[in-house]
Every structure is written in C-alpha cells, then in structure tokens.
Design an enzyme around this catalytic site. Structure first.
Site, PDB file in Angstrom:
ATOM      1  N   ASN A 108     -11.145  53.337  33.501  1.00 22.73           N
ATOM      2  CA  ASN A 108     -11.499  52.204  32.887  1.00 22.73           C
ATOM      3  C   ASN A 108     -12.926  52.251  31.986  1.00 22.73           C
ATOM      4  OD1 ASN A 108     -13.941  51.674  34.713  1.00 22.73           O
ATOM      5  ND2 ASN A 108     -12.343  51.111  36.192  1.00 22.73           N
ATOM      6  N   ARG A 154     -21.467  64.265  32.209  1.00 26.43           N
ATOM      7  CA  ARG A 154     -20.905  65.319  31.370  1.00 26.43           C
ATOM      8  C   ARG A 154     -21.331  65.614  30.015  1.00 26.43           C
ATOM      9  NH1 ARG A 154     -18.897  67.861  36.017  1.00 26.43           N
ATOM     10  NH2 ARG A 154     -17.709  66.535  37.195  1.00 26.43           N
ATOM     11  N   ARG A 180       2.928  75.508  38.362  1.00 32.55           N
ATOM     12  CA  ARG A 180       4.062  75.732  39.276  1.00 32.55           C
ATOM     13  C   ARG A 180       5.167  75.634  38.387  1.00 32.55           C
ATOM     14  NH1 ARG A 180       4.905  71.918  44.023  1.00 32.55           N
ATOM     15  NH2 ARG A 180       6.210  73.754  44.430  1.00 32.55           N
ATOM     16  N   ARG A 224     -15.808  51.329  32.333  1.00 35.37           N
ATOM     17  CA  ARG A 224     -17.089  51.674  33.244  1.00 35.37           C
ATOM     18  C   ARG A 224     -17.151  53.127  33.605  1.00 35.37           C
ATOM     19  NH1 ARG A 224     -18.805  48.731  38.857  1.00 35.37           N
ATOM     20  NH2 ARG A 224     -21.109  49.191  38.709  1.00 35.37           N
ATOM     21  N   GLN A 252      -1.141  66.396  34.507  1.00 35.80           N
ATOM     22  CA  GLN A 252      -1.744  67.635  33.852  1.00 35.80           C
ATOM     23  C   GLN A 252      -0.676  68.772  33.905  1.00 35.80           C
ATOM     24  OE1 GLN A 252      -5.164  69.475  35.942  1.00 35.80           O
ATOM     25  NE2 GLN A 252      -5.228  71.031  34.323  1.00 35.80           N
TER      26      GLN A 252
END
Ligand code: FAD
Length: 208
Positions: free
Chosen positions: A163, A174, A91, A165, A87
C-alpha cells in the site's frame, strides 16, 4: 551464463487522479468534510494529511511492481512485512532446461567496473557455479537440491504489492545511503518514477 542489469516495471495501470480522488473520499469521512471535494481538492487535502502524520488514510490504495534483481536484494526486500510477494522459485525452476537457455542468469554487481580484477574474479566464480549446477542436474540432482550452490547474485523476478504508506516507508529506508548499493540501484529510480506519477504521495521524500 547471462549477466544482466537490474530493472523494474510498475504493473498497475495507474490512474493517479482516480487513486487520489479515492483517498480524498475515504479521508474526508474522518472530518465529514465531503462537501469540500472539488475537481482539484485532492492534492492539497492528501498532502496535508501526510504532513500531519495521519498516514493510515493512504493505506487504502496500493501499487504493484515487478522487480528483476539478485537474490541478495530480494532477501532484504521481503523483510518488509506489510506487503505481498510472488517470487521466481529456485525449487521449481530448472535452469539447465531449454526454457532457461540451459544457463544461469546473474545480476551484474553495481560496484565493480567490468575490467577490474574483482569483476573478473566474480565472473569466474559465477561460471564455476553454472558448470557445477548443470553437472549436478545432469546427474539427476533436483533443482531444489542443486539450488544449495546458487549465489546471492542469481537473477530473480519478484512481484511486490504494497500500500502507499508502506511504499513510503520502504523508500525512506531503502534509498538511504545506509542501504545496500544494489538495493539503492533499484529503489532510487523506482522512487523517482513514483514521484513523477504520484507527486502528491511521494514528492516529499528526499533522495540523499
Ligand atoms: C540500512 C539497513 C540495514 C539493515 N540491517 C539489517 C541486519 O543487519 N540484520 C537484519 O536482520 N535486518 C536488517 N535490516 C532490516 C530491518 O531490520 C527491517 O527488517 C527491514 O528494514 C523492514 O523494515 P521494518 O521493520 O521497518 O518494517 P516493515 O516490515 O516494512 O513494516 C512497516 C512498519 O510497520 C510496523 N511493524 C511491522 N511489523 C511490526 C511488528 N511485528 N511489531 C511492531 N511494529 C511492526 C513498524 O512500524 C514498521 O516500521 C536492515 C535494514 C536497513 C534499512
């Protein structure tokens, strides 16, 4: 200040048939039924193992997606533990620099129309934050210190690998109406694209 909409890109050069063929080869070890493999047998075999709950077999293949969204959404996203993430760092990125156009980028909230009082108040607040961030960095405050004032609405980029799954698990949680609207704004179109590219794996997941 820049305001953008969220987006995603599937990064794998997906060869769906190769992925399905691999899964079939791996799964048929369990039953020693490799002799039943044909050019068209993977779809039926995989749908059957998913329906039976034998989902560990589809863990052998993965997909990687680049998501551009706000940091509120990625805070929820990274709670999914069976995944790998890279990500954009608040910083190390100094948004006051030319490289970033000397400005902050924010993700437009999905739930307010642009001409509403709520949206205008949000824009006003983002502008104050940008002004303060630039003032602080020009005083010598480092990005890792200045980030303390950055909001959930800050744009971020994240590479997510799961993966198959775990993607199924992710989508079930979600895309649900219980999920946050900005998470659903990303997860629903992403699931639709996954379903289009790999219907054998994802077509049984309903979007409510
Ligand atoms: C609608 C919604 C509301 C939420 N609200 C909150 C909230 O208010 N506060 C909050 O803190 N979080 C909240 N969460 C986050 C949620 O608790 C989970 O952290 C997140 O959804 C990740 O999913 P997961 O735990 O199923 O598993 P993942 O990390 O995606 O793992 C997948 C599966 O692997 C198994 N697994 C992984 N790790 C373990 C383990 N250590 N032990 C046993 N089994 C494991 C589980 O079966 C799990 O379902 C919310 C999530 C949703 C969808």
């Amino acid at each position: 200040m820049k305001i953008i909409k969220p987006s995603f890109t599937i990064l794998n050069e997906i060869a769906p048939n190769d992925m399905l063929k691999n899964i079939e080869i791996y799964g048929r070890i369990c039953y020693k039924s490799e002799g039943s493999i044909t050019d068209t047998s993977a779809d039926r075999f995989i749908r059957r193992i998913i329906a039976s709950g034998h989902e560990s077999v589809i863990e052998h293949e993965k997909l990687t997606v680049k998501i551009i969204c706000d940091r509120g959404v990625t805070h929820e996203l990274v709670r999914h533990r069976i995944a790998s993430y890279s990500q954009e760092s608040t910083r190390y990125c100094n948004y006051s620099k030319d490289k970033f156009g000397n400005e902050l980028t924010f993700i437009m909230p999905s739930f307010w129309e642009e001409n509403t009082a709520e949206y205008k108040k949000w824009v006003q607040t983002m502008q104050i934050i940008e002004n303060t961030y630039n003032e602080m960095t020009s005083l010598g405050v480092t990005p890792e210190q200045a980030r303390t004032i950055l909001p959930n609405s800050l744009k971020t980029e994240i590479i997510v690998t799961m993966n198959l799954r775990e993607w199924r698990h992710f989508f079930k949680l979600r895309t649900s109406p219980k999920a946050h609207p900005q998470m659903r704004e990303i997860a629903i179109p992403m699931l639709k694209e996954f379903q289009e590219r790999l219907p054998t794996i994802f077509s049984d997941i309903e979007i409510n």
